[in-house]
Design a protein around this motif. Structure first.
Motif, PDB file in Angstrom:
ATOM      1  N   ILE A  85     -15.028  23.694  -4.629  1.00  0.00           N
ATOM      2  CA  ILE A  85     -15.534  23.390  -4.191  1.00  0.00           C
ATOM      3  C   ILE A  85     -16.109  25.109  -3.715  1.00  0.00           C
ATOM      4  CG2 ILE A  85     -14.898  21.780  -3.227  1.00  0.00           C
ATOM      5  CD1 ILE A  85     -13.277  23.134  -1.401  1.00  0.00           C
ATOM      6  N   GLY A  86     -15.909  26.222  -3.470  1.00  0.00           N
ATOM      7  CA  GLY A  86     -16.145  27.203  -3.760  1.00  0.00           C
ATOM      8  C   GLY A  86     -14.838  28.233  -3.028  1.00  0.00           C
ATOM      9  N   ALA A  87     -14.154  27.673  -2.689  1.00  0.00           N
ATOM     10  CA  ALA A  87     -13.242  28.823  -1.645  1.00  0.00           C
ATOM     11  C   ALA A  87     -11.725  28.761  -2.414  1.00  0.00           C
ATOM     12  CB  ALA A  87     -12.133  26.758  -1.167  1.00  0.00           C
ATOM     13  N   ILE A  88     -10.909  30.103  -1.958  1.00  0.00           N
ATOM     14  CA  ILE A  88     -10.300  30.660  -2.065  1.00  0.00           C
ATOM     15  C   ILE A  88      -9.229  30.593  -2.101  1.00  0.00           C
ATOM     16  CG2 ILE A  88      -9.851  33.350  -2.959  1.00  0.00           C
ATOM     17  CD1 ILE A  88     -12.311  33.856  -0.590  1.00  0.00           C
ATOM     18  N   PRO A  89      -8.948  29.781  -3.780  1.00  0.00           N
ATOM     19  CA  PRO A  89      -7.439  29.637  -3.744  1.00  0.00           C
ATOM     20  C   PRO A  89      -6.051  31.080  -3.911  1.00  0.00           C
ATOM     21  CG  PRO A  89      -8.239  29.062  -5.973  1.00  0.00           C
ATOM     22  CD  PRO A  89      -8.837  30.098  -5.121  1.00  0.00           C
ATOM     23  N   VAL A  90      -5.013  30.661  -2.952  1.00  0.00           N
ATOM     24  CA  VAL A  90      -3.673  32.052  -3.050  1.00  0.00           C
ATOM     25  C   VAL A  90      -2.922  30.796  -3.176  1.00  0.00           C
ATOM     26  CG1 VAL A  90      -2.930  33.601  -1.511  1.00  0.00           C
ATOM     27  CG2 VAL A  90      -4.925  32.925  -0.995  1.00  0.00           C
ATOM     28  N   ALA A  91      -2.012  30.915  -4.682  1.00  0.00           N
ATOM     29  CA  ALA A  91      -1.084  30.031  -4.714  1.00  0.00           C
ATOM     30  C   ALA A  91       0.409  31.025  -4.392  1.00  0.00           C
ATOM     31  CB  ALA A  91      -0.757  29.551  -6.411  1.00  0.00           C
ATOM     32  N   THR A  92       1.346  29.745  -4.228  1.00  0.00           N
ATOM     33  CA  THR A  92       2.500  30.997  -4.319  1.00  0.00           C
ATOM     34  C   THR A  92       3.780  29.825  -4.796  1.00  0.00           C
ATOM     35  OG1 THR A  92       3.682  28.700  -2.538  1.00  0.00           O
ATOM     36  CG2 THR A  92       2.437  30.506  -1.192  1.00  0.00           C
ATOM     37  N   THR A  93       5.095  30.888  -4.998  1.00  0.00           N
ATOM     38  CA  THR A  93       6.089  29.859  -5.879  1.00  0.00           C
ATOM     39  C   THR A  93       7.396  30.813  -5.817  1.00  0.00           C
ATOM     40  OG1 THR A  93       6.220  29.736  -8.497  1.00  0.00           O
ATOM     41  CG2 THR A  93       5.141  31.839  -8.206  1.00  0.00           C
ATOM     42  N   ARG A  94       8.228  30.287  -6.164  1.00  0.00           N
ATOM     43  CA  ARG A  94       8.908  31.133  -5.645  1.00  0.00           C
ATOM     44  C   ARG A  94       9.819  32.765  -6.375  1.00  0.00           C
ATOM     45  NH1 ARG A  94      14.268  26.870  -5.506  1.00  0.00           N
ATOM     46  NH2 ARG A  94      13.235  26.267  -7.502  1.00  0.00           N
ATOM     47  N   GLY A  95       9.492  32.783  -7.069  1.00  0.00           N
ATOM     48  CA  GLY A  95      10.114  33.107  -8.241  1.00  0.00           C
ATOM     49  C   GLY A  95       8.139  34.101  -9.432  1.00  0.00           C
ATOM     50  N   ALA A  96       8.560  35.377  -9.528  1.00  0.00           N
ATOM     51  CA  ALA A  96       7.759  36.200 -10.201  1.00  0.00           C
ATOM     52  C   ALA A  96       6.973  35.016 -12.301  1.00  0.00           C
ATOM     53  CB  ALA A  96       7.612  37.855 -10.796  1.00  0.00           C
ATOM     54  N   GLY A  97       8.586  34.161 -12.049  1.00  0.00           N
ATOM     55  CA  GLY A  97       8.072  34.576 -13.778  1.00  0.00           C
ATOM     56  C   GLY A  97       7.137  33.313 -13.909  1.00  0.00           C
ATOM     57  N   LYS A  98       5.972  32.707 -12.711  1.00  0.00           N
ATOM     58  CA  LYS A  98       5.497  31.553 -13.420  1.00  0.00           C
ATOM     59  C   LYS A  98       4.175  32.575 -12.379  1.00  0.00           C
ATOM     60  CE  LYS A  98       7.900  27.458 -12.496  1.00  0.00           C
ATOM     61  NZ  LYS A  98       8.234  26.147 -11.666  1.00  0.00           N
ATOM     62  N   LYS A  99       3.856  33.520 -12.042  1.00  0.00           N
ATOM     63  CA  LYS A  99       2.913  34.060 -11.137  1.00  0.00           C
ATOM     64  C   LYS A  99       2.157  34.352 -12.440  1.00  0.00           C
ATOM     65  CE  LYS A  99       2.070  37.793  -8.340  1.00  0.00           C
ATOM     66  NZ  LYS A  99       3.251  39.439  -7.592  1.00  0.00           N
TER      67      LYS A  99
END
Length: 335
Positions: free
Chosen positions: A169-183
Motif C-alpha cells: 500500500i506504499g507505507a514504510i515498514p519498520v520491523a523490530t526483532t530482539r537480537g541482530a541475528g534475524k536482522k
C-alpha cells in the motif's frame, strides 16, 4: 477413518496424540475437507496450554488453518462442490472445530477458494497472518502511502505479512526483532528498517528513522509494559494496535502526560472473519496480492502430521522466521 490430532489434558507438546477416528459426514452449513497442509499458529500453543480465550473441552481437537480439497458439503452449503481446491480461514472456535487431521469438517463460512496456482503449503500459510495484518493496516484506513509503520516481533508470520502489506500500500515498514541475528532476513523480507531491541534504543531509533516525527501506526503482538516504550515512538495523532498477548503481564494504557496524543486499541482478526462483508473484502485483497506476486508467504519449515508434537516444540523455541506448516500425505492421491 481419519487421522486426527487430539489432546486429553492441558500441557506441553507431549499431550498431542494422533488418533484414527471416524470423521462422520458434514452437517448443515459444514464442509468436509481432505487436508493436504496445515498452518501452525501461536494461538494453538496457547489453547493447548489453557491460556487462550477459548478453553478446550476434552478430548479436544485444535487448529485454525488448512488447505486441501472438498470431499463433501452439508445441507444448505452453496458455492462449493466435491473436488474444489480450498483453504480454511480462522473463523471458528477451536473448542468446536479443528484442522489438525487428514480429513476434517469445518464450517462453510470458514472455507475460501484456493487459486490453482497456489500450492497447499503456501495456501495453509496465508490466512491467519494476512487477515490479521489486513485489519489494522487496510480495513481501518489508518495507514496511507508514505506512512511509517512499526511492526514488532516482525519475524512471525503475521509480522512478515504486515511488512508485505505495508509495502503493497506504499507505507514504510519498520520491523523490530530482539537480537541482530534475524536482522538481515527481515531486510530481505522487505522491511525498510530493522531495529534490534536488545541492542538499540527503540524510541530513539524510530525518531531517527522517521526524521523525528514517529510512526503513524505501531502493530504489536506482545503487549505488557513494553507498550509504553513503543508509544514513545508514535507520531502525534498516531495509533497503537495490540493484537496479541505474548507478554502475560498487565498492559498499561499509555499516559497522556508522558506520550504524544495517540489512539490505543486492541484488535482481533475475528473482527474480520465474523463479518461476511469484511471477510469478502479481506479475501479479495489477499488473493489479489497473491496473484500479483506482492504477497508471498514465507515458510520457515515443514513437518509431517505424525511429527505434530515436534512441530509445536519447534514453534515454542521461537527461532523461526515465517510460517511453520505441517504436511499431510495421502496414499490414494498426490497433492
Amino acid at each position: 477413518m481419519a487421522r486426527l490430532v487430539q489432546f486429553d489434558r492441558l500441557g506441553g507438546p507431549e499431550v498431542l496424540t494422533l488418533r484414527d477416528m471416524e470423521v462422520g459426514a458434514p452437517g448443515a452449513g459444514e464442509v468436509q475437507i481432505r487436508v493436504d497442509a496445515i498452518g501452525l499458529n501461536r494461538a494453538e500453543i496457547m489453547y493447548r496450554e489453557g491460556v487462550y480465550f477459548d478453553k478446550p473441552v476434552f478430548p479436544s481437537r485444535l487448529g485454525y488453518e488448512a488447505a486441501g480439497v472438498v470431499e463433501a458439503v452439508g445441507e444448505g452449503v452453496g458455492g462449493f462442490a466435491e473436488g474444489d481446491l480450498v483453504a480454511v480461514v480462522p473463523a471458528f472456535r477451536q473448542s468446536k472445530y479443528g484442522t489438525y487431521g487428514d480429513h476434517v469438517i469445518v464450517p462453510a463460512a470458514a472455507v475460501v477458494p484456493r487459486p490453482a496456482d497456489v500450492d497447499p503449503v503456501q495456501a495453509a500459510a496465508v490466512w491467519m497472518a494476512y487477515i490479521t495484518a489486513y485489519g489494522p493496516l487496510v480495513e481501518s484506513g489508518q495507514v496511507r502511502p508514505g506512512d511509517y509503520v512499526l511492526i514488532t516481533a516482525a519475524s512471525s508470520s503475521v509480522g512478515l505479512a504486515a511488512i508485505q502489506i505495508a509495502r503493497h500500500i506504499g507505507a514504510i515498514p519498520v520491523a523490530t526483532t530482539r537480537g541482530a541475528g534475524k536482522k538481515q532476513r527481515l531486510l530481505d523480507a522487505g522491511a525498510a528498517h530493522v531495529i534490534a531491541t536488545d541492542e538499540e534504543d527503540l524510541p530513539a531509533r524510530v525518531k531517527e528513522i522517521t526524521g523525528g516525527e514517529g510512526v503513524r501506526l505501531a502493530f504489536d503482538p506482545i503487549a505488557g509494559p513494553g507498550v509504553e516504550t513503543i508509544a514513545q515512538g508514535i507520531a502525534p495523532g498516531g495509533s497503537l494496535v495490540v493484537y496479541g498477548a505474548l507478554d502475560p503481564r498487565p498492559t498499561p494504557l499509555p499516559n497522556a502526560h508522558s506520550y504524544p496524543e495517540l489512539t490505543s486499541s486492541t484488535y482481533s482478526m475475528r473482527a474480520i472473519t465474523t463479518n461476511p462483508e469484511r471477510l469478502r473484502r479481506a479475501v479479495a485483497f489477499v488473493n489479489a496480492g497473491l496473484a500479483s506476486g506482492s504477497f508471498t508467504p514465507i515458510i520457515d519449515r515443514t513437518f509431517d502430521l505424525a511429527d505434530i508434537a515436534e512441530a509445536h516444540r519447534y514453534m515454542e523455541a521461537n527461532g523461526q522466521v515465517g510460517k511453520i506448516v505441517v504436511t499431510v500425505a495421502h496414499d490414494d492421491v498426490t497433492s
